[in-house]
Design a protein around this motif. Structure first.
Motif, PDB file in Angstrom:
ATOM      1  N   ARG A 193      28.889  43.464  59.765  1.00 51.32           N
ATOM      2  CA  ARG A 193      30.190  42.785  59.704  1.00 51.32           C
ATOM      3  C   ARG A 193      30.765  42.557  61.097  1.00 51.32           C
ATOM      4  NH1 ARG A 193      30.689  46.731  55.756  1.00 51.32           N
ATOM      5  NH2 ARG A 193      32.411  47.821  56.784  1.00 51.32           N
ATOM      6  N   MET A 194      30.517  43.495  62.016  1.00 57.43           N
ATOM      7  CA  MET A 194      31.002  43.308  63.386  1.00 57.43           C
ATOM      8  C   MET A 194      30.331  42.093  64.033  1.00 57.43           C
ATOM      9  SD  MET A 194      33.256  45.679  63.564  1.00 57.43           S
ATOM     10  CE  MET A 194      33.455  45.890  61.786  1.00 57.43           C
ATOM     11  N   PHE A 195      29.052  41.897  63.735  1.00 52.85           N
ATOM     12  CA  PHE A 195      28.347  40.723  64.258  1.00 52.85           C
ATOM     13  C   PHE A 195      28.924  39.441  63.671  1.00 52.85           C
ATOM     14  CE2 PHE A 195      25.351  43.649  65.976  1.00 52.85           C
ATOM     15  CZ  PHE A 195      24.625  42.958  66.934  1.00 52.85           C
ATOM     16  N   GLN A 196      29.280  39.451  62.421  1.00 57.73           N
ATOM     17  CA  GLN A 196      29.880  38.270  61.796  1.00 57.73           C
ATOM     18  C   GLN A 196      31.225  37.953  62.422  1.00 57.73           C
ATOM     19  OE1 GLN A 196      29.595  39.827  57.766  1.00 57.73           O
ATOM     20  NE2 GLN A 196      27.992  38.353  57.252  1.00 57.73           N
ATOM     21  N   TYR A 197      32.018  38.984  62.690  1.00 58.73           N
ATOM     22  CA  TYR A 197      33.325  38.763  63.332  1.00 58.73           C
ATOM     23  C   TYR A 197      33.153  38.207  64.748  1.00 58.73           C
ATOM     24  CZ  TYR A 197      34.909  41.936  59.595  1.00 58.73           C
ATOM     25  OH  TYR A 197      35.166  42.538  58.380  1.00 58.73           O
ATOM     26  N   ALA A 198      32.173  38.740  65.488  1.00 63.26           N
ATOM     27  CA  ALA A 198      31.940  38.277  66.857  1.00 63.26           C
ATOM     28  C   ALA A 198      31.466  36.827  66.871  1.00 63.26           C
ATOM     29  CB  ALA A 198      30.918  39.177  67.543  1.00 63.26           C
ATOM     30  N   HIS A 199      30.621  36.471  65.933  1.00 63.51           N
ATOM     31  CA  HIS A 199      30.128  35.088  65.868  1.00 63.51           C
ATOM     32  C   HIS A 199      31.261  34.123  65.543  1.00 63.51           C
ATOM     33  CE1 HIS A 199      27.341  31.805  65.305  1.00 63.51           C
ATOM     34  NE2 HIS A 199      27.805  31.592  64.085  1.00 63.51           N
ATOM     35  N   ALA A 228      17.387  45.041  62.658  1.00 61.05           N
ATOM     36  CA  ALA A 228      17.298  43.683  63.197  1.00 61.05           C
ATOM     37  C   ALA A 228      16.551  42.766  62.239  1.00 61.05           C
ATOM     38  CB  ALA A 228      16.601  43.717  64.563  1.00 61.05           C
ATOM     39  N   THR A 229      15.480  43.269  61.653  1.00 63.84           N
ATOM     40  CA  THR A 229      14.708  42.480  60.686  1.00 63.84           C
ATOM     41  C   THR A 229      15.550  42.162  59.458  1.00 63.84           C
ATOM     42  OG1 THR A 229      12.661  43.531  61.449  1.00 63.84           O
ATOM     43  CG2 THR A 229      12.610  42.432  59.293  1.00 63.84           C
ATOM     44  N   ASP A 230      16.290  43.165  58.988  1.00 58.73           N
ATOM     45  CA  ASP A 230      17.173  42.966  57.836  1.00 58.73           C
ATOM     46  C   ASP A 230      18.244  41.916  58.136  1.00 58.73           C
ATOM     47  OD1 ASP A 230      18.544  43.756  55.253  1.00 58.73           O
ATOM     48  OD2 ASP A 230      20.081  44.397  56.691  1.00 58.73           O
ATOM     49  N   PHE A 231      18.836  41.997  59.325  1.00 53.04           N
ATOM     50  CA  PHE A 231      19.860  41.018  59.710  1.00 53.04           C
ATOM     51  C   PHE A 231      19.285  39.607  59.711  1.00 53.04           C
ATOM     52  CE2 PHE A 231      23.112  43.740  62.284  1.00 53.04           C
ATOM     53  CZ  PHE A 231      23.293  44.548  61.178  1.00 53.04           C
ATOM     54  N   GLN A 232      18.098  39.453  60.259  1.00 51.09           N
ATOM     55  CA  GLN A 232      17.479  38.124  60.300  1.00 51.09           C
ATOM     56  C   GLN A 232      17.225  37.591  58.899  1.00 51.09           C
ATOM     57  OE1 GLN A 232      14.392  39.692  63.085  1.00 51.09           O
ATOM     58  NE2 GLN A 232      14.676  37.757  64.160  1.00 51.09           N
ATOM     59  N   GLN A 233      16.778  38.454  58.014  1.00 50.80           N
ATOM     60  CA  GLN A 233      16.499  38.037  56.643  1.00 50.80           C
ATOM     61  C   GLN A 233      17.770  37.671  55.885  1.00 50.80           C
ATOM     62  OE1 GLN A 233      14.332  41.439  55.192  1.00 50.80           O
ATOM     63  NE2 GLN A 233      12.371  40.736  56.038  1.00 50.80           N
ATOM     64  N   ARG A 234      18.871  38.326  56.227  1.00 52.46           N
ATOM     65  CA  ARG A 234      20.143  38.093  55.545  1.00 52.46           C
ATOM     66  C   ARG A 234      20.988  37.010  56.204  1.00 52.46           C
ATOM     67  NH1 ARG A 234      22.658  43.837  55.888  1.00 52.46           N
ATOM     68  NH2 ARG A 234      24.496  42.717  55.123  1.00 52.46           N
ATOM     69  N   GLY A 235      20.545  36.520  57.341  1.00 55.10           N
ATOM     70  CA  GLY A 235      21.310  35.494  58.033  1.00 55.10           C
ATOM     71  C   GLY A 235      22.468  36.029  58.844  1.00 55.10           C
ATOM     72  N   ILE A 236      22.447  37.318  59.165  1.00 57.12           N
ATOM     73  CA  ILE A 236      23.472  37.903  60.043  1.00 57.12           C
ATOM     74  C   ILE A 236      23.199  37.407  61.464  1.00 57.12           C
ATOM     75  CG2 ILE A 236      24.481  40.037  60.923  1.00 57.12           C
ATOM     76  CD1 ILE A 236      24.914  39.599  57.931  1.00 57.12           C
ATOM     77  N   PRO A 237      24.211  36.916  62.167  1.00 54.44           N
ATOM     78  CA  PRO A 237      23.982  36.285  63.480  1.00 54.44           C
ATOM     79  C   PRO A 237      23.689  37.285  64.598  1.00 54.44           C
ATOM     80  CG  PRO A 237      26.324  36.350  62.985  1.00 54.44           C
ATOM     81  CD  PRO A 237      25.629  36.845  61.747  1.00 54.44           C
ATOM     82  N   ALA A 264      10.162  43.384  71.020  1.00 56.68           N
ATOM     83  CA  ALA A 264       9.731  41.997  71.233  1.00 56.68           C
ATOM     84  C   ALA A 264       9.128  41.397  69.970  1.00 56.68           C
ATOM     85  CB  ALA A 264       8.722  41.932  72.379  1.00 56.68           C
ATOM     86  N   ASP A 265       8.492  42.227  69.152  1.00 56.42           N
ATOM     87  CA  ASP A 265       7.879  41.732  67.919  1.00 56.42           C
ATOM     88  C   ASP A 265       8.903  41.210  66.919  1.00 56.42           C
ATOM     89  OD1 ASP A 265       5.334  42.222  68.821  1.00 56.42           O
ATOM     90  OD2 ASP A 265       5.088  44.124  67.745  1.00 56.42           O
ATOM     91  N   THR A 266      10.189  41.525  67.110  1.00 54.97           N
ATOM     92  CA  THR A 266      11.225  40.984  66.216  1.00 54.97           C
ATOM     93  C   THR A 266      11.464  39.498  66.464  1.00 54.97           C
ATOM     94  OG1 THR A 266      13.059  41.473  67.745  1.00 54.97           O
ATOM     95  CG2 THR A 266      12.400  43.221  66.198  1.00 54.97           C
ATOM     96  N   GLY A 267      11.011  38.999  67.616  1.00 54.05           N
ATOM     97  CA  GLY A 267      11.244  37.604  67.963  1.00 54.05           C
ATOM     98  C   GLY A 267      12.604  37.363  68.601  1.00 54.05           C
ATOM     99  N   LEU A 268      13.417  38.418  68.750  1.00 54.97           N
ATOM    100  CA  LEU A 268      14.752  38.275  69.338  1.00 54.97           C
ATOM    101  C   LEU A 268      14.676  38.364  70.865  1.00 54.97           C
ATOM    102  CD1 LEU A 268      16.691  40.610  66.874  1.00 54.97           C
ATOM    103  CD2 LEU A 268      16.735  38.106  66.915  1.00 54.97           C
ATOM    104  N   LEU A 269      15.771  37.978  71.514  1.00 57.07           N
ATOM    105  CA  LEU A 269      15.883  38.159  72.958  1.00 57.07           C
ATOM    106  C   LEU A 269      15.865  39.650  73.274  1.00 57.07           C
ATOM    107  CD1 LEU A 269      18.774  35.617  73.630  1.00 57.07           C
ATOM    108  CD2 LEU A 269      16.361  35.296  74.224  1.00 57.07           C
ATOM    109  N   ILE A 270      15.194  40.027  74.362  1.00 60.61           N
ATOM    110  CA  ILE A 270      15.096  41.433  74.744  1.00 60.61           C
ATOM    111  C   ILE A 270      15.733  41.624  76.117  1.00 60.61           C
ATOM    112  CG2 ILE A 270      13.573  43.390  75.125  1.00 60.61           C
ATOM    113  CD1 ILE A 270      13.665  42.258  72.220  1.00 60.61           C
ATOM    114  N   HIS A 271      16.691  42.548  76.167  1.00 60.90           N
ATOM    115  CA  HIS A 271      17.434  42.836  77.389  1.00 60.90           C
ATOM    116  C   HIS A 271      17.240  44.300  77.743  1.00 60.90           C
ATOM    117  CE1 HIS A 271      21.669  42.926  79.486  1.00 60.90           C
ATOM    118  NE2 HIS A 271      20.685  42.828  80.367  1.00 60.90           N
TER     119      HIS A 271
END
Length: 363
Positions: A193-199, A228-237, A264-271
């Protein structure tokens, strides 16, 4: 056998042409002079307003060496909102204005932290509806204020337990006193939910989850990857994952590589978001940095950078950020109450062997 003799003038011209050609080749192969110039991905420092304003060498080092900055303290909730309903952006605005004037990227840190640096008034909230509303309004206010100026945010910082790899349910101090804990009040899915608010506050910002110990705590690493995988599947930004990397010369290389590879295997940006390499993991009071320890630190920096560059696809390389600039302003000695030298610049801002380790890791 025939001998050929060039007129003096012609010989001189040929020699000069050859010399100019060799000189041109040398100039073209001169190595870059700063981290920002050498690196194919952004290199950053976590910085604070006071030394930027009052220490010319500190400011010069950041200006020359960095292509990205993260606010160390100035963007944390306790600094921005010390009192309920009161917002103070002075320190954060100063850093953002500096970065924009120097054409450097700004990474925001952090919107929600389970306890540390939460303002005292926020720690008093126990009602789930009130806390949720307060955090949503805080994220909306801060995100809107920096919209278009901050490229990315650590939306939630350090939400996972070190042992079970679960969202933190209990948080206690050294005396056993229960402390404020967002996850305990709002439930496990509060991070989404925090990610949704930030987006919603800034749709153009890249949003990261950030945590420590992933290179040494497999349960935590696996839990973060699963989230992270769950968020991607659910469309969480969610756009990226922050691997803090507060490590030491004793941190196993295998754990570092595993963490980088799994993220890195998640496909997301890595910092790699808060890099430093402690030389005194035993927290010895009489610590001396011997040549052997300096070399170990060099090798660790080199390994981290080379592994990041090798394992993370170019399109996912968000960059590497040091947590601090120099040994004189590092957070580690104050935290461990010991002597340490964890950063690439010494207290006089001279480049250390660790600095060269970063450069050598790039190649």
């Amino acid at each position: 056998m025939k001998f050929f003799f060039f007129p003096t003038g012609l010989a001189a011209m040929i020699l000069l042409a050859c010399t100019m050609k060799e000189t041109a080749n040398v100039v073209q192969t001169v190595p870059p002079t700063t981290l920002a110039e050498a690196s194919p991905f952004p290199v950053g420092f976590a910085i604070n307003p006071s030394p930027m304003q009052n220490n010319a060498r500190y400011r010069q080092t950041v200006t020359q060496e960095a292509s990205s900055i993260t606010a160390d303290l100035a963007m944390k909730p306790s600094r921005i909102s010390p009192q309920k309903g009161v917002f103070n952006f002075e320190g954060a605005d100063y850093l953002v204005d500096f970065a924009r004037s120097q054409k450097k990227r700004v990474h925001g840190h952090t919107l929600v932290w389970y306890i540390n640096t939460s303002p005292e008034w926020l720690k008093q909230l126990r009602d789930s509806t009130e806390l949720e509303t307060t955090l949503r309004e805080y994220i909306q206010t801060v995100g809107t204020h920096f919209k278009g100026k901050v490229a990315s945010w650590d939306v939630v910082n350090e939400a996972f337990d070190n042992n079970q790899g679960a969202i933190r349910r209990d948080s206690v101090d050294k005396s056993g006193r229960t402390l404020f804990n967002v996850g305990k009040i709002l439930g496990n899915d509060y991070v989404a939910r925090m990610f949704q608010y930030a987006h919603k506050a800034d749709p153009g910002a890249r949003l990261f989850y950030n945590d420590y110990g992933q290179e040494t705590i497999p349960a935590k690493l696996n839990a973060i990857v699963a989230m992270a995988t769950d968020f991607q599947q659910r469309g969480i930004p969610i756009h990226g994952l922050g691997l803090q990397m507060h490590i030491s010369i004793d941190t196993p290389d295998a754990g570092i590589e595993t963490a980088i590879r799994k993220l890195a295997d998640t496909g997301l940006l890595i910092h790699i978001s808060e890099l430093d390499v402690a030389m005194n993991p035993g927290k010895k009071k009489d610590f001396i940095a011997t040549p052997a320890l300096i070399e170990q630190q060099y090798q660790k920096y080199k390994f981290v950078v080379s592994t990041y560059k090798k394992v993370v696809p170019v399109s996912q390389q968000f960059g590497i950020t040091f947590w601090g600039v120099d040994d004189g302003t590092s957070w580690i000695p104050g935290h461990c109450q010991c002597t340490d030298y964890a950063l690439p610049f010494d207290a006089q801002f001279a480049r250390k062997r660790a600095y060269q380790g970063f450069l050598d890791g790039l190649h």
